[in-house]
Design an enzyme around this catalytic site. Sequence first.
Site, PDB file in Angstrom:
ATOM      1  N   TYR A 143       0.822  -1.220   0.000  1.00  0.00           N
ATOM      2  CA  TYR A 143       0.000   0.000   0.000  1.00  0.00           C
ATOM      3  C   TYR A 143       0.852   1.265   0.000  1.00  0.00           C
ATOM      4  CZ  TYR A 143      -4.116  -2.854   0.618  1.00  0.00           C
ATOM      5  OH  TYR A 143      -5.124  -3.764   0.409  1.00  0.00           O
TER       6      TYR A 143
HETATM    7  C1  LIG Z   1      -0.822  -8.244  -1.580  1.00  0.00           C
HETATM    8  C2  LIG Z   1      -1.595  -8.619  -2.858  1.00  0.00           C
HETATM    9  C3  LIG Z   1      -2.983  -8.030  -2.761  1.00  0.00           C
HETATM   10  C4  LIG Z   1      -0.870  -8.024  -4.084  1.00  0.00           C
HETATM   11  O1  LIG Z   1      -1.588  -8.368  -5.266  1.00  0.00           O
HETATM   12  P1  LIG Z   1      -0.825  -8.763  -6.626  1.00  0.00           P
HETATM   13  O2  LIG Z   1      -1.817  -8.929  -7.698  1.00  0.00           O
HETATM   14  O3  LIG Z   1       0.072  -9.906  -6.354  1.00  0.00           O
HETATM   15  O4  LIG Z   1       0.057  -7.436  -6.832  1.00  0.00           O
HETATM   16  P2  LIG Z   1       0.357  -6.713  -8.231  1.00  0.00           P
HETATM   17  O5  LIG Z   1       0.857  -7.721  -9.203  1.00  0.00           O
HETATM   18  O6  LIG Z   1      -0.801  -5.880  -8.630  1.00  0.00           O
HETATM   19  O7  LIG Z   1       1.546  -5.772  -7.795  1.00  0.00           O
HETATM   20  C5  LIG Z   1       1.488  -4.371  -7.982  1.00  0.00           C
HETATM   21  C6  LIG Z   1       2.818  -3.797  -7.548  1.00  0.00           C
HETATM   22  O8  LIG Z   1       3.000  -4.018  -6.136  1.00  0.00           O
HETATM   23  C7  LIG Z   1       4.162  -4.775  -5.895  1.00  0.00           C
HETATM   24  N1  LIG Z   1       3.866  -5.691  -4.786  1.00  0.00           N
HETATM   25  C8  LIG Z   1       3.074  -6.778  -4.818  1.00  0.00           C
HETATM   26  N2  LIG Z   1       3.009  -7.336  -3.591  1.00  0.00           N
HETATM   27  C9  LIG Z   1       3.787  -6.565  -2.794  1.00  0.00           C
HETATM   28  C10 LIG Z   1       4.140  -6.611  -1.425  1.00  0.00           C
HETATM   29  N3  LIG Z   1       3.682  -7.549  -0.616  1.00  0.00           N
HETATM   30  N4  LIG Z   1       4.983  -5.654  -0.945  1.00  0.00           N
HETATM   31  C11 LIG Z   1       5.464  -4.680  -1.747  1.00  0.00           C
HETATM   32  N5  LIG Z   1       5.154  -4.570  -3.050  1.00  0.00           N
HETATM   33  C12 LIG Z   1       4.323  -5.504  -3.546  1.00  0.00           C
HETATM   34  C13 LIG Z   1       4.470  -5.500  -7.196  1.00  0.00           C
HETATM   35  O9  LIG Z   1       5.841  -5.783  -7.339  1.00  0.00           O
HETATM   36  C14 LIG Z   1       3.984  -4.500  -8.226  1.00  0.00           C
HETATM   37  O10 LIG Z   1       4.958  -3.493  -8.447  1.00  0.00           O
HETATM   38  P3  LIG Z   1       5.551  -3.232  -9.924  1.00  0.00           P
HETATM   39  O11 LIG Z   1       4.376  -2.821 -10.773  1.00  0.00           O
HETATM   40  O12 LIG Z   1       6.543  -2.134  -9.714  1.00  0.00           O
HETATM   41  O13 LIG Z   1       6.156  -4.528 -10.330  1.00  0.00           O
HETATM   42  C15 LIG Z   1      -1.655 -10.148  -3.074  1.00  0.00           C
HETATM   43  O14 LIG Z   1      -0.364 -10.652  -3.148  1.00  0.00           O
HETATM   44  C16 LIG Z   1      -2.430 -10.901  -2.019  1.00  0.00           C
HETATM   45  O15 LIG Z   1      -3.633 -10.991  -2.107  1.00  0.00           O
HETATM   46  N6  LIG Z   1      -1.737 -11.501  -1.042  1.00  0.00           N
HETATM   47  C17 LIG Z   1      -2.341 -12.368  -0.036  1.00  0.00           C
HETATM   48  C18 LIG Z   1      -3.473 -11.762   0.705  1.00  0.00           C
HETATM   49  C19 LIG Z   1      -3.089 -10.541   1.475  1.00  0.00           C
HETATM   50  O16 LIG Z   1      -2.197 -10.589   2.305  1.00  0.00           O
HETATM   51  N7  LIG Z   1      -3.853  -9.429   1.210  1.00  0.00           N
HETATM   52  C20 LIG Z   1      -3.728  -8.151   1.863  1.00  0.00           C
HETATM   53  C21 LIG Z   1      -4.666  -8.048   3.025  1.00  0.00           C
HETATM   54  S1  LIG Z   1      -4.520  -6.494   3.906  1.00  0.00           S
END
Ligand SMILES: CC(C)(COP(=O)(O)OP(=O)(O)OC[C@H]1O[C@@H](n2cnc3c(N)ncnc32)[C@H](O)[C@@H]1OP(=O)(O)O)[C@@H](O)C(=O)NCCC(=O)NCCS
Length: 180
Positions: A143
């Site tokens: 975030y």
């Molecule tokens: C966290 C989550 C929502 C990210 O979704 P995602 O589809 O994998 O992320 P994206 O591919 O859209 O990534 C967007 C950007 O954020 C970055 N990013 C993804 N996860 C990240 C993390 N945990 N920390 C930092 N950056 C992150 C990516 O590298 C990407 O950056 P870039 O465009 O410069 O490469 C997903 O991994 C998830 O659902 N995780 C498990 C559930 C969870 O913990 N949810 C959050 C609850 S508060």
Amino acid sequence: MAAPQTPVIEPLGRHHDRNGFSCGEPALDEYLRQRASQDTKRRVAQVFVALGSSESEIAGYYTLSAAAFRRDDLPPKLAKRLPHYPIPAAVLGRLAVSSNHQGRGLGEHLLTDALHRVIAASNALAINAVIVDVKNEAVKAFYQRYGFQPFPKQPMRLFLPLSTLAEAGTPQDVRIQIKQ
Ligand SMILES: CC(C)(COP(=O)(O)OP(=O)(O)OC[C@H]1O[C@@H](n2cnc3c(N)ncnc32)[C@H](O)[C@@H]1OP(=O)(O)O)[C@@H](O)C(=O)NCCC(=O)NCCS
């Protein structure tokens, strides 16, 4: 299976396969299976899902609810511009992407879609900021990439003032503005 380039994101409905969703965080899977529909019916949260490779596959989801915070929760520089009564906010209660769709930009699409809906709603009902509660540092980092910052006394509760997105019109505009 890869998520579509511009995913379809729509309100959770009966035809969506809630049981097939798995994101690696059991509490988030369970919420979708057991509570999401009820929360929607009771108007506690609105739940939006991103479709995967079929009209029933849920590739990701997020929830939105209304809330309020106190000006004293904010850093002093931001607090002094606000009144002493409760400040209206939108809460991004949950946001998750299924394991087989992670790392392909869907999380970013869901976040921008949520912010776009909040901006649209704020034209009818004032919303000062978007709040998100994070469970761990890794998710916090996700975030913070988009301009969310922690409340000084609540390091795992982040906020994004809506004023930072004032010019954003479409989800694409939001995406450009939050991309840092
Ligand atoms: C966290 C989550 C929502 C990210 O979704 P995602 O589809 O994998 O992320 P994206 O591919 O859209 O990534 C967007 C950007 O954020 C970055 N990013 C993804 N996860 C990240 C993390 N945990 N920390 C930092 N950056 C992150 C990516 O590298 C990407 O950056 P870039 O465009 O410069 O490469 C997903 O991994 C998830 O659902 N995780 C498990 C559930 C969870 O913990 N949810 C959050 C609850 S508060």
